[in-house]
Scaffold this active site. Structure first.
Site, PDB file in Angstrom:
ATOM      1  N   CYS A 214      -4.718   6.843   6.665  1.00 25.04           N
ATOM      2  CA  CYS A 214      -5.560   6.112   7.563  1.00 25.04           C
ATOM      3  C   CYS A 214      -5.441   4.731   7.075  1.00 25.04           C
ATOM      4  O   CYS A 214      -5.563   4.491   5.788  1.00 25.04           O
ATOM      5  CB  CYS A 214      -6.967   6.570   7.564  1.00 25.04           C
ATOM      6  SG  CYS A 214      -7.440   7.725   8.721  1.00 25.04           S
TER       7      CYS A 214
ATOM      8  N   HIS B 297       2.984   0.172  12.912  1.00 26.01           N
ATOM      9  CA  HIS B 297       3.979   0.722  11.815  1.00 26.01           C
ATOM     10  C   HIS B 297       5.394   0.165  12.214  1.00 26.01           C
ATOM     11  O   HIS B 297       5.926   0.179  13.162  1.00 26.01           O
ATOM     12  CB  HIS B 297       4.209   2.167  11.586  1.00 26.01           C
ATOM     13  CG  HIS B 297       4.842   2.666  10.546  1.00 26.01           C
ATOM     14  ND1 HIS B 297       4.548   2.635   9.102  1.00 26.01           N
ATOM     15  CD2 HIS B 297       6.305   2.511  10.386  1.00 26.01           C
ATOM     16  CE1 HIS B 297       5.590   2.994   8.373  1.00 26.01           C
ATOM     17  NE2 HIS B 297       6.519   2.943   9.019  1.00 26.01           N
ATOM     18  N   CYS B 298       5.891  -0.996  11.324  1.00 27.72           N
ATOM     19  CA  CYS B 298       6.914  -1.656  11.738  1.00 27.72           C
ATOM     20  C   CYS B 298       8.108  -1.111  10.974  1.00 27.72           C
ATOM     21  O   CYS B 298       8.492  -1.018   9.701  1.00 27.72           O
ATOM     22  CB  CYS B 298       6.663  -3.118  11.278  1.00 27.72           C
ATOM     23  SG  CYS B 298       8.193  -4.407  11.649  1.00 27.72           S
TER      24      CYS B 298
ATOM     25  N   CYS C  80       2.950   6.816   7.794  1.00 24.77           N
ATOM     26  CA  CYS C  80       2.653   6.690   6.188  1.00 24.77           C
ATOM     27  C   CYS C  80       1.631   7.783   5.947  1.00 24.77           C
ATOM     28  O   CYS C  80       1.243   7.882   4.772  1.00 24.77           O
ATOM     29  CB  CYS C  80       1.831   5.541   6.252  1.00 24.77           C
ATOM     30  SG  CYS C  80       2.782   3.853   6.592  1.00 24.77           S
TER      31      CYS C  80
END
Length: 293
Positions: free
Chosen positions: A106, A113-114, A103
């Site tokens: 922060c 992270h899926c 991403c």
């Protein structure tokens, strides 16, 4: 599969559509609920950023970060005891905040992270993610349970439609396969919630001023649940935001009450921001700043 009994058929369709709606709703919330970044007070000002970047001495850089962090409710540290700082986002990291390389920002209370929802799971959508796993699990279980009796009938010869036989077999196999996979994943996250840990914290214990403590945020089973789902039990099973706090700081267990941002005043915050002088010869490796890779 054709259900001959009208009452049974209506009941089947009602339950099926309720689970389907909950499944889609929680998935949508998991995907489109954006991760929350730290507030402005955790970001470096332009003057501090310039002073930090122009300074070549690690010990002085450490002092600059400690000075900035004095008025911030940050209590976790890097592995060698320094202020947690993200050089990409140029900010002091709040407790349980981590930088997501996918991403490129922060994320408050980052869990992981899926790739399945193509989103970063953190403070803003962790409840939705858990509900998505729960309703997906129930959905697969319901499909497998309702299809199983027809699977038995086909393979015992009571029903003779050969083409439907393989459709039933495929549907049952897929439902069971996803059910088993989701059961382990959901069970693991239930264990994390019961201990008030994130996936990252399960692999690497958060470091406090007194050292690493994997149970540093563990408040007890009930309070741990309330951290994620809120105090209103009627909202626990609905994909509605109800998590406690704002994601910037979290209550800590009794042994850490001296550093608890909910129990301390600003003077204690300032004392917590003061670190000991670094030991060693001042080499670059002695700089206690967490840098993400």
């Amino acid at each position: 599969v054709t259900v001959s009994n009208p009452v049974e058929k209506v009941a089947y369709l009602v339950v099926f559509h309720i689970l389907f709606v909950l499944f889609v709703w929680t998935y949508w919330k998991s995907v489109f609920t954006l991760p929350i970044q730290p507030g402005k007070k955790f970001h470096m000002s332009y003057a501090d950023q310039e002073r930090y970047e122009n300074e070549e001495r690690p010990e002085v850089q450490r002092q600059i970060l400690a000075e900035i962090a004095r008025k911030l409710p940050v209590y976790t540290r890097t592995g060698n005891g320094g202020i947690r700082f993200c050089d990409r986002c140029q900010l002091i990291k709040p407790d349980r905040c981590h930088h997501c390389s996918v991403c490129a920002m922060c994320v408050l209370k980052m869990d992981h992270h899926c790739p399945w929802v193509n989103n970063c799971i953190g403070f803003s959508n962790y409840k939705f993610f858990l509900l998505f796993l729960a309703y997906s699990l129930l959905y697969c279980l319901y499909i497998a349970a309702t299809v199983f009796k027809y699977f038995i009938k086909y393979w015992t010869g009571e029903l003779t439609n050969g083409r439907s036989k393989f459709h039933i077999l495929f549907l049952l196999f897929v439902a069971i396969m996803f059910f088993v996979s989701l059961m382990f994943l959901f069970g693991y996250h239930c264990w994390l919630v019961s201990r008030n840990r994130s996936t990252l914290e399960a692999f690497s214990a958060p470091v406090f001023q007194n050292g690493p403590d994997k149970n540093g945020f563990n408040l007890g089973f009930v309070k741990n649940l309330q951290q994620v789902f809120g105090e209103e039990k009627k909202l626990w099973l609905l994909p509605i935001a109800s998590s406690q706090g704002d994601g910037h700081f979290f209550p800590m267990r009794a042994v850490s009450e001296a550093r608890n941002p909910l129990l301390t005043n600003e003077e204690q915050w300032e004392e917590d921001g003061i670190d000991e002088e670094p030991q060693g010869s001042g080499e670059a490796s002695s700089l206690a700043i967490e840098r993400e890779t």
